[in-house]
Scaffold this motif. Sequence first.
Motif, mmCIF file in Angstrom:
data_model
loop_
_atom_site.group_PDB
_atom_site.id
_atom_site.type_symbol
_atom_site.label_atom_id
_atom_site.label_comp_id
_atom_site.label_asym_id
_atom_site.label_seq_id
_atom_site.Cartn_x
_atom_site.Cartn_y
_atom_site.Cartn_z
ATOM 1 N N GLY A 1 0.738 -1.271 0.000
ATOM 2 C CA GLY A 1 0.000 0.000 0.000
ATOM 3 C C GLY A 1 0.765 1.318 0.000
ATOM 4 O O GLY A 1 0.687 2.074 -0.964
ATOM 5 N N ALA A 2 1.488 1.574 1.077
ATOM 6 C CA ALA A 2 2.156 2.869 1.187
ATOM 7 C C ALA A 2 3.184 3.018 0.062
ATOM 8 O O ALA A 2 3.300 4.076 -0.562
ATOM 9 C CB ALA A 2 2.846 2.984 2.542
ATOM 10 N N MET B 1 -7.771 -9.506 -0.060
ATOM 11 C CA MET B 1 -6.494 -9.347 0.626
ATOM 12 C C MET B 1 -5.459 -8.715 -0.305
ATOM 13 O O MET B 1 -4.661 -7.870 0.093
ATOM 14 C CB MET B 1 -6.014 -10.732 1.061
ATOM 15 C CG MET B 1 -5.415 -10.777 2.426
ATOM 16 S SD MET B 1 -5.150 -12.513 2.835
ATOM 17 C CE MET B 1 -3.537 -12.389 3.562
ATOM 18 N N GLY B 2 -5.506 -9.158 -1.579
ATOM 19 C CA GLY B 2 -4.568 -8.624 -2.565
ATOM 20 C C GLY B 2 -4.788 -7.138 -2.780
ATOM 21 O O GLY B 2 -3.833 -6.352 -2.789
ATOM 22 N N VAL B 3 -6.051 -6.758 -2.917
ATOM 23 C CA VAL B 3 -6.364 -5.347 -3.153
ATOM 24 C C VAL B 3 -5.967 -4.521 -1.931
ATOM 25 O O VAL B 3 -5.356 -3.457 -2.043
ATOM 26 C CB VAL B 3 -7.862 -5.167 -3.466
ATOM 27 C CG1 VAL B 3 -8.226 -3.700 -3.556
ATOM 28 C CG2 VAL B 3 -8.206 -5.886 -4.763
ATOM 29 N N PHE C 1 -3.696 -5.251 0.234
ATOM 30 C CA PHE C 1 -2.237 -5.201 0.326
ATOM 31 C C PHE C 1 -1.694 -4.103 -0.586
ATOM 32 O O PHE C 1 -0.775 -3.382 -0.234
ATOM 33 C CB PHE C 1 -1.639 -6.550 -0.076
ATOM 34 C CG PHE C 1 -0.134 -6.588 -0.013
ATOM 35 C CD1 PHE C 1 0.515 -6.708 1.211
ATOM 36 C CD2 PHE C 1 0.633 -6.490 -1.167
ATOM 37 C CE1 PHE C 1 1.903 -6.736 1.285
ATOM 38 C CE2 PHE C 1 2.017 -6.521 -1.103
ATOM 39 C CZ PHE C 1 2.651 -6.645 0.129
ATOM 40 N N MET C 2 -2.323 -3.975 -1.770
ATOM 41 C CA MET C 2 -1.790 -2.998 -2.721
ATOM 42 C C MET C 2 -2.202 -1.565 -2.442
ATOM 43 O O MET C 2 -1.504 -0.642 -2.824
ATOM 44 C CB MET C 2 -2.214 -3.370 -4.137
ATOM 45 C CG MET C 2 -1.181 -4.298 -4.748
ATOM 46 S SD MET C 2 -1.402 -4.485 -6.477
ATOM 47 C CE MET C 2 -1.327 -2.847 -7.099
ATOM 48 N N PHE C 3 -3.357 -1.377 -1.839
ATOM 49 C CA PHE C 3 -3.827 0.011 -1.729
ATOM 50 C C PHE C 3 -4.039 0.517 -0.309
ATOM 51 O O PHE C 3 -4.273 1.692 -0.114
ATOM 52 C CB PHE C 3 -5.103 0.203 -2.551
ATOM 53 C CG PHE C 3 -4.855 0.019 -4.021
ATOM 54 C CD1 PHE C 3 -4.033 0.903 -4.713
ATOM 55 C CD2 PHE C 3 -5.411 -1.037 -4.711
ATOM 56 C CE1 PHE C 3 -3.776 0.727 -6.062
ATOM 57 C CE2 PHE C 3 -5.161 -1.219 -6.061
ATOM 58 C CZ PHE C 3 -4.339 -0.340 -6.740
ATOM 59 N N GLU C 4 -3.997 -0.395 0.669
ATOM 60 C CA GLU C 4 -4.197 0.107 2.019
ATOM 61 C C GLU C 4 -2.840 0.445 2.614
ATOM 62 O O GLU C 4 -2.055 -0.455 2.911
ATOM 63 C CB GLU C 4 -4.880 -0.976 2.873
ATOM 64 C CG GLU C 4 -5.851 -0.405 3.873
ATOM 65 C CD GLU C 4 -6.673 -1.523 4.498
ATOM 66 O OE1 GLU C 4 -7.883 -1.547 4.265
ATOM 67 O OE2 GLU C 4 -6.088 -2.380 5.188
#
Length: 469
Positions: A51-52, A212-214, A216-219
């Motif tokens: 995410g970050a 979970m994937g989404v 992981f990528m954006f949160e």
Amino acid sequence: MSDTEAGNGRRSSLHGFWSSKLAFILAVTGSAVGLGNIWKFPYIAGENGGGAFVLIYLLCVFGVGLPIMMSETMLGRRGRRNPVASMALLGEEEGGGSWWAVIGLSGVIAGFLILSFYSVIAGWVLAYVVKSISGVFVAADAASVKTLFGSLAGDWRETAIWHTVFMIITVVVVARGVERGLEQAVTLMVPALVAILLILLGFSAATGEFEMGVRFMFEPDWSKVSGATVLAAMGQAFFTLSVGMGCVMAYGAYLPQETSIPATATAVVCADTLVAILSGLVIFPIVFANGIDPMAGPGLIFEALPLSFGNMPGGVFFGTLFFLLVGFAALTSAISLMEPAVAWCVERFGATRARASTVIGVIIWALGFLSVFSFNLLSDFKFLNGTFMDNFDYVTSNIMLPLGGLLITIFCGWVMSENSVTDELNIGQSTLYRSWRFLTRFVAPVAVVLVFLNAVGWLDWLLAGAATA
Ligand code: PHE
């Protein structure tokens, strides 16, 4: 390409011009879209906590990378020569001195270093085309894909053979100057790549840990962000856009005068970002559903993707096509990595294109063995940031390209006269121009310097000093 005179009255010392604006967009898109998007982005995002990292990466792409891509194109078009000669000439013309040629020279060196490991990874991609056809992915599970990748990377002979095959193809293409055909192919390749990624995305959504994937990528989890994370995000932005090393400058030298630089640069940056984000969205749900470690490093996609292809209908077909397309995307990037060096040798030493690309190709091929061995014979030999390959990657993406970019922004924002800039960009005093100028003079250079200071821990130190003062 037609051999017309450049609109700025400077006759190109090179080989004429792109036949159209589209040809230029295609060439730069071909350069930008490659292993950086499909192989490197997911694994670097994984190593840096998701995410970050992704958000900082996007900020760097649009706030730093895009203005630099415009600047680089503009410098190339104004210089109309290879990056070394263009910068020497423009440096003289704008009263800054010919030492600005260092931008071009460092780009030539970065191109050697990057292509030396790029070709090793591209070799694996070719190997995976063959593996996919042979059906070894069928009904794959987490353990079998790991073994499959491990036995390829662990075998230096097999890795070396594929690296050699990829370098030969690259040299042949560059030597024969048949890039034009490849550029046209980009019109097929990028949409086809996006289409397969969408199919894979559907598969990930249906069978993977999609949410979970989404997440992981954006949160963003800001607690995971360190100076090193920010530097990695910025380095990835430079790498994926092919900026900071003269590649775009070399291509800009063949750009017709009337083409709009902001429009073309924006189109390329958006296409590049789309492919990277899609790749991430495809990979991470599979990674989480199968217990693969997101920090698996350079092997990440080679483990995750066969799991999808091996378990979906038509997987042999889609898998083969996908790895072929990725190999192709890598090829259009590889030829651009050689272009600054080849153009320089041709113009400076009067070499033929064939001879220049062969000699350069052989040097890069030999250098590539250090990366081949990084996964087997020399995998335990670590210094600074890890293996030879880790170091080549780190030094180019995180240091050389951002430094090149910094110098490019300083040159365009502070050294070049505003007259030359407006003359070349040709967008008047529009808001667009003023935004570009602001980003180029202040935002991009300050961001690069802050990221560097932050990475070595000096930013905290300076801020603490300022707070107590
Ligand atoms: N942008 C290319 C990719 O993402 C790699 C590259 C870097 C090409 C620098 C040229 C210059 O794969």
